[in-house]
Design an enzyme around this catalytic site. Structure first.
Site, PDB file in Angstrom:
ATOM      1  N   HIS A 188      69.637 -63.102  34.008  1.00 45.24           N
ATOM      2  CA  HIS A 188      70.583 -64.027  33.373  1.00 45.24           C
ATOM      3  C   HIS A 188      71.213 -64.851  34.502  1.00 45.24           C
ATOM      4  O   HIS A 188      71.351 -64.361  35.629  1.00 45.24           O
ATOM      5  CB  HIS A 188      71.654 -63.184  32.670  1.00 45.24           C
ATOM      6  CG  HIS A 188      72.607 -63.930  31.805  1.00 45.24           C
ATOM      7  ND1 HIS A 188      73.700 -64.589  32.323  1.00 45.24           N
ATOM      8  CD2 HIS A 188      72.654 -64.114  30.470  1.00 45.24           C
ATOM      9  CE1 HIS A 188      74.372 -65.146  31.329  1.00 45.24           C
ATOM     10  NE2 HIS A 188      73.762 -64.864  30.192  1.00 45.24           N
ATOM     11  N   ASP A 201      72.778 -54.907  36.111  1.00 43.99           N
ATOM     12  CA  ASP A 201      73.412 -55.720  35.060  1.00 43.99           C
ATOM     13  C   ASP A 201      73.081 -55.040  33.729  1.00 43.99           C
ATOM     14  O   ASP A 201      71.959 -55.146  33.227  1.00 43.99           O
ATOM     15  CB  ASP A 201      72.848 -57.150  35.140  1.00 43.99           C
ATOM     16  CG  ASP A 201      73.235 -57.993  33.925  1.00 43.99           C
ATOM     17  OD1 ASP A 201      73.873 -57.460  32.991  1.00 43.99           O
ATOM     18  OD2 ASP A 201      72.880 -59.182  33.909  1.00 43.99           O
ATOM     19  N   GLN A 229      73.039 -55.981  28.362  1.00 47.66           N
ATOM     20  CA  GLN A 229      72.279 -55.750  27.119  1.00 47.66           C
ATOM     21  C   GLN A 229      71.953 -54.281  26.906  1.00 47.66           C
ATOM     22  O   GLN A 229      71.560 -53.885  25.807  1.00 47.66           O
ATOM     23  CB  GLN A 229      70.962 -56.554  27.152  1.00 47.66           C
ATOM     24  CG  GLN A 229      71.147 -58.043  27.145  1.00 47.66           C
ATOM     25  CD  GLN A 229      71.773 -58.553  25.854  1.00 47.66           C
ATOM     26  OE1 GLN A 229      71.653 -57.936  24.798  1.00 47.66           O
ATOM     27  NE2 GLN A 229      72.466 -59.676  25.936  1.00 47.66           N
ATOM     28  N   LYS A 279      79.508 -56.958  23.659  1.00 52.08           N
ATOM     29  CA  LYS A 279      78.129 -56.752  23.190  1.00 52.08           C
ATOM     30  C   LYS A 279      77.962 -55.344  22.640  1.00 52.08           C
ATOM     31  O   LYS A 279      76.858 -54.903  22.340  1.00 52.08           O
ATOM     32  CB  LYS A 279      77.155 -57.008  24.340  1.00 52.08           C
ATOM     33  CG  LYS A 279      77.148 -58.472  24.785  1.00 52.08           C
ATOM     34  CD  LYS A 279      76.126 -58.719  25.847  1.00 52.08           C
ATOM     35  CE  LYS A 279      76.318 -60.038  26.553  1.00 52.08           C
ATOM     36  NZ  LYS A 279      75.773 -61.189  25.844  1.00 52.08           N
ATOM     37  N   CYS A 307      70.384 -68.692  28.891  1.00 49.79           N
ATOM     38  CA  CYS A 307      70.934 -68.543  30.251  1.00 49.79           C
ATOM     39  C   CYS A 307      69.926 -67.882  31.188  1.00 49.79           C
ATOM     40  O   CYS A 307      70.289 -67.115  32.089  1.00 49.79           O
ATOM     41  CB  CYS A 307      72.247 -67.756  30.253  1.00 49.79           C
ATOM     42  SG  CYS A 307      73.565 -68.604  29.415  1.00 49.79           S
TER      43      CYS A 307
HETATM   44  N1  PMP Z   1      73.630 -60.459  31.807  1.00 50.65           N
HETATM   45  C1  PMP Z   1      72.939 -60.415  30.668  1.00 50.65           C
HETATM   46  C2  PMP Z   1      71.594 -59.766  30.653  1.00 50.65           C
HETATM   47  C3  PMP Z   1      73.475 -60.953  29.502  1.00 50.65           C
HETATM   48  O1  PMP Z   1      72.790 -60.913  28.369  1.00 50.65           O
HETATM   49  C4  PMP Z   1      74.748 -61.570  29.554  1.00 50.65           C
HETATM   50  C5  PMP Z   1      75.361 -62.214  28.314  1.00 50.65           C
HETATM   51  N2  PMP Z   1      74.496 -62.991  27.580  1.00 50.65           N
HETATM   52  C6  PMP Z   1      75.440 -61.566  30.768  1.00 50.65           C
HETATM   53  C7  PMP Z   1      74.847 -61.009  31.866  1.00 50.65           C
HETATM   54  C8  PMP Z   1      76.804 -62.174  30.888  1.00 50.65           C
HETATM   55  O2  PMP Z   1      77.701 -61.459  30.114  1.00 50.65           O
HETATM   56  P1  PMP Z   1      79.170 -62.050  29.868  1.00 50.65           P
HETATM   57  O3  PMP Z   1      78.968 -63.429  29.334  1.00 50.65           O
HETATM   58  O4  PMP Z   1      79.747 -61.110  28.849  1.00 50.65           O
HETATM   59  O5  PMP Z   1      79.879 -62.038  31.163  1.00 50.65           O
END
Ligand code: PMP
Length: 414
Positions: free
Chosen positions: A131, A208, A211, A234, A372
């Site tokens: 991401h 990270d 998910q 999430k 993203c």
């Molecule tokens: N890493 C991953 C794999 C994600 O899916 C996301 C959110 N889509 C993030 C990081 C960022 O999370 P946040 O927007 O809650 O900071």
């Protein structure tokens, strides 16, 4: 009402659905089908009540007051920390830092550990499926410190090429930061193996878990990662709260990041001394109400049973994979052997944005675009996908609605 899926899962899906008031919303004349769970999950009544209850009966600033409400708010905030410590099996509550989300946690590590301990020529390894929040903070650090960013490639199914990763590792590798589960593909990465190999060359590792945390059991001690970041929104919890786990000795060695109240021991104009863990990294008034309600979210998920939830979501994934594959001209992107309930796809000759808009007209919420993960889309040579991601309150009946919705889209635009 008994749903078809009630007979499949040991969970009472109809009962679970009744916990989520938003599922009764009518969108464009149809009952909402919410398949954008990888972006954020909906919140059960229990979490909404915890939030309102906090403001109705507890609200005060924490750690600083001696009156009843301040003590009560502090106790609830710290109880949430201990609950999350248990949830991820951290050794100590001090290893659980509250942040604003996964992005915030990764930036904290890049800006503190990274700036303090990485230097010119050091290598940082990430992967093709990261991401943006696990790419950009490292690029910013590389720019500032002259470090080198290296990227683990993937195969066409969307799995990491572990041989290539091992070849990349050397004494120059100082940090590895990879995603546990891909938000765009659903791939579950072999993070235990990644961590072990990185530690063998003396590198620190951040996972990270944005998910992963709602789908997979997280045991940071068994994983032996140095850092683990995730977001409560999430995981059926409120927005604006994240957790950064760090090993005590690593966190202690790091300088603080944001300066301000709470993170200090003593301030004079000549010199400031810093507070102990975890407060050293929690400057200013935190998101108290949402942290308190996060405890309820974790308890909600654990009461259902993470294994039962994962089994049910896997059932939905299989059902949806079969159903969507039967649509001519639809291709699924991300077919890893190990994946969670996320399906990214595209349809021949139809733009993903049109798919999203036309499904929305039928009350079905999916996500479209690059998720993203622009470099990942570049790897597959596509501008974006349509993505349906499932949570415990989704049903096969809703997946049937998605399929007939897509057939309608195809008829109109295909
Ligand atoms: N890493 C991953 C794999 C994600 O899916 C996301 C959110 N889509 C993030 C990081 C960022 O999370 P946040 O927007 O809650 O900071």
């Amino acid at each position: 009402m008994l749903l078809e899926t009630d007979t499949i899962s040991q969970l009472d899906i109809a009962q679970i659905r009744s916990d989520f008031p938003i599922l009764n919303e009518v969108v464009n004349g149809k009952q909402l089908v919410y398949f954008d769970n990888a972006a954020t999950t909906q919140k059960p009544r229990q979490v909404l009540d915890a939030l309102a209850g906090y403001y109705e009966h507890t609200n005060a600033n924490i750690h600083r007051g001696i009156h009843h409400l301040a003590e009560k708010a502090t106790a609830e905030f710290e109880a949430s920390r201990r609950r999350i410590q248990k949830f991820m099996n951290a050794r100590l509550p001090e290893e659980v830092i509250f942040t604003y989300g996964t992005t915030d946690g990764i930036n904290l590590v890049a800006q503190t550990y990274g700036r303090a301990f990485l230097k010119e020529g050091d290598e940082i390894i990430i992967s093709t499926m990261e991401h943006h929040s696990n790419i950009v903070p490292w690029q910013m650090l590389c720019e500032e410190k002259g470090c080198v960013l290296r990227i683990i490639p993937i195969n066409d199914a969307g799995e990491l090429l572990m041989d290539e990763y091992e070849k990349m590792l050397s004494e120059k590798t100082k940090f590895v930061s990879v995603v546990h589960v891909s938000n765009a593909l659903g791939t579950i990465n072999p993070v235990a193996q990644i961590i072990e190999k990185a530690h063998a060359v003396g590198a620190k590792v951040l996972i990270d878990g944005a998910q992963a945390s709602s789908h997979i059991d997280i045991d940071v001690q068994a994983l032996d990662c140095d850092f683990y970041a995730f977001s409560l929104h999430k995981l059926y919890g409120p927005t604006g709260v994240g957790v950064l786990y760090g090993k005590e000795e690593v966190l202690n060695a790091m300088p603080p990041w944001r300066g301000g109240g709470e993170m200090i021991k003593e301030v004079t104009f000549e010199k400031t001394t810093f507070n102990e863990l975890p407060y050293k990294f929690e400057a200013g008034t935190p998101n108290i109400a949402d942290v308190v309600a996060s405890k309820t979210a974790v308890e909600y998920l654990e009461k259902l049973g993470k294994e039962a939830v994962a089994d049910y979501e896997n059932y939905l994934l299989e059902y949806a994979t079969d159903a969507l594959s039967s649509i001519e001209g639809l291709r699924i992107v991300g077919t890893a052997a190990e994946k969670i309930s996320v399906i990214s796809f595209f349809m021949d000759g139809i733009h993903h944005q049109d798919i999203g808009v036309l499904l929305d007209q039928q009350g079905i919420a999916i996500r479209t675009g690059h998720h993203c993960t622009q470099p990942l889309m570049q790897r597959f040579g596509i501008p974006g996908t349509s993505r349906a991601s499932f949570a415990v309150y989704n049903t096969t009946e809703e997946i049937d609605r998605l399929v007939s919705g897509l057939l309608k889209v195809k008829k109109m635009l295909g």
